[in-house]
Design a protein around this motif. Structure first.
Motif, PDB file in Angstrom:
ATOM      1  N   GLU A  55       7.796  28.570  31.065  1.00  0.00           N
ATOM      2  CA  GLU A  55       7.834  27.340  30.263  1.00  0.00           C
ATOM      3  C   GLU A  55       6.559  26.516  30.447  1.00  0.00           C
ATOM      4  N   HIS A  83      15.234  23.728  32.651  1.00  0.00           N
ATOM      5  CA  HIS A  83      14.790  24.338  31.397  1.00  0.00           C
ATOM      6  C   HIS A  83      13.653  25.321  31.650  1.00  0.00           C
ATOM      7  N   GLU A  84      13.259  25.455  32.929  1.00  0.00           N
ATOM      8  CA  GLU A  84      12.266  26.467  33.316  1.00  0.00           C
ATOM      9  C   GLU A  84      13.052  27.448  34.173  1.00  0.00           C
ATOM     10  N   CYS A 116      10.541  20.643  36.862  1.00  0.00           N
ATOM     11  CA  CYS A 116       9.480  20.192  35.960  1.00  0.00           C
ATOM     12  C   CYS A 116       9.146  18.726  36.215  1.00  0.00           C
TER      13      CYS A 116
HETATM   14 ZN   LIG Z   1       9.016  21.732  31.957  1.00  0.00          ZN
END
Ligand SMILES: [Zn+2]
Ligand SMILES: NC(=O)c1ccc[n+]([C@@H]2O[C@H](COP(=O)([O-])OP(=O)(O)OC[C@H]3O[C@@H](n4cnc5c(N)ncnc54)[C@H](O)[C@@H]3O)[C@@H](O)[C@H]2O)c1
Ligand SMILES: [Zn+2]
Length: 344
Positions: free
Chosen positions: A147, A62-63, A40
């Motif tokens: 995400e 977190h993706e 990200c």
């Molecule tokens: Zn992200």
């Protein structure tokens, strides 16, 4: 299991840590075998020590997408073998925003990969309420892009009903591209996306966003006339994060319209509040997403309304996490979304 830890800026350390196991699950938790992780834009800032709210050392990621290995006794949403992801938002559930259902702006919000550990490891445990399931034939790479897609879906929801409205999206990075695609999927009449990079506009075209303009070559005002004729446009999305971009949106949008500010501005822009009042403009903020935005993203991608394929620029095996960041730094506008492949 393997774990990638960003111990300090520009230094990811690979550790061998004990496996997470089904015995560790509480009743409402799910054990996932992580398969793909998207890198990200904000994590790129953390990697280079330019993200003010990252706590080091931190496990990034977190993706992501993965396969359910085991589920706690009370879990009803999924079964072993299901393809899934989960929202990375840790919230208090008690503050004013949480009580109003705006947990994306929880007063105590912590985001995994920044203020809590993320999923850059072989196994990860998530609670059922943050879990989102994919259809069986869903691509695991697309799963790792839910995400950022949900950021697009939420940003668009912040503008209200887009049906029949013309839209300008300023900034054609991964997020702007997705905002433009979700605006079209939400019923916008015509969508024009702008950038200063021809490469990024070419990617937008590959995703099916027909109207593009390089604002270094053609003034936005001219492009608007060409694309929308006398209709003008009624909704703007600021996804570039620079003063000239938000200013030109404010100066060209139809009076009484709405501009959603998606980008994070490194430097505050100088804007005319006189102009804002005289034109009765509405400037709206947007922060991450709600659970329904994840669901919308999965639905729209599965239905083919959002095209993610042109966004995946490179893939790196888990052990080459550092190399992935170096590649991104050396290929700024060539890069859209880099995927870390835990199976490679
Ligand atoms: Zn992200
Ligand atoms: N609100 C949220 O919840 C949320 C979530 C994720 C990301 N973001 C933010 O969204 C922004 C976009 O993210 P991204 O990953 O696509 O970043 P990015 O840097 O890849 O994209 C920004 C794009 O804007 C273009 N640009 C620069 N100057 C311009 C100008 N004058 N006019 C038009 N375009 C111009 C750049 O060439 C680039 O392609 C970032 O600021 C990011 O932090 C916000
Ligand atoms: Zn809260």
């Amino acid at each position: 299991m393997r774990q990638a830890v960003l111990v300090e800026p520009e230094h990811i350390e690979f550790r061998e840590v004990p496996d997470l196991t089904p015995e560790q699950l509480s009743d409402n938790e799910i054990l996932i075998n992580v398969k793909k992780i998207g890198v990200c834009g904000s994590e790129i800032h953390s990697y280079h020590g330019e993200h003010p709210a990252t706590f080091y050392p931190v496990v990034q990621g977190h993706e992501y997408s993965g396969i359910v290995v085991a589920a706690g006794a009370k879990v009803t949403k999924c079964r072993p073998g299901d393809k899934v992801t989960a929202r990375p938002q840790l919230v208090c559930g008690k503050c004013g925003p949480c009580r109003r259902g705006q947990y994306n702006v929880c007063e105590e919000l912590r985001v995994q990969a920044f203020q809590a550990d993320g999923a850059a490891q072989d196994y990860f445990i998530v609670p059922e309420d943050r879990l989102v399931k994919f259809p069986d034939d869903f691509s695991m790479e697309y799963g790792a892009m839910i995400e950022p897609a949900a950021v697009g879906a939420h940003s668009v929801s912040r503008a209200g009903d887009l049906t029949g409205k013309n839209v300008v999206v300023s900034g054609a990075g991964a997020i702007g591209n997705l905002v433009a695609q979700f605006a079209r999927a939400a019923g916008a009449k015509k969508v024009l996306i702008t950038d200063v990079s021809d490469l990024r506009l070419e990617t937008a075209k590959k995703c099916g966003i027909e109207n593009t303009v390089n604002v270094l070559k053609t003034p936005l005002k001219e492009a608007i006339k060409e694309v929308f004729g006398d209709e003008g446009y009624q909704v703007g999305f600021e996804v570039a994060g620079v003063e000239s971009s938000i200013r030109s949106l404010m100066e060209t949008i139809e009076k009484g319209s709405t501009i959603v500010v998606v980008a994070v501005f490194a430097k505050d822009p100088q804007l005319s509040m006189f102009f804002l009042g005289e034109h009765e403009l509405t400037l709206v903020g947007t922060m991450m997403y709600l659970h329904e935005d994840y669901l919308r993203a999965v639905e729209d991608i599965a239905a083919g309304r959002i095209n993610l394929e042109p966004l995946v620029t490179n893939r790196f095996p888990f052990e080459q996490y550092n190399e992935a960041y170096k590649f991104i730094a050396a290929n700024r506008d060539r890069n859209m979304k880099v995927i870390i492949d835990l199976e490679a």
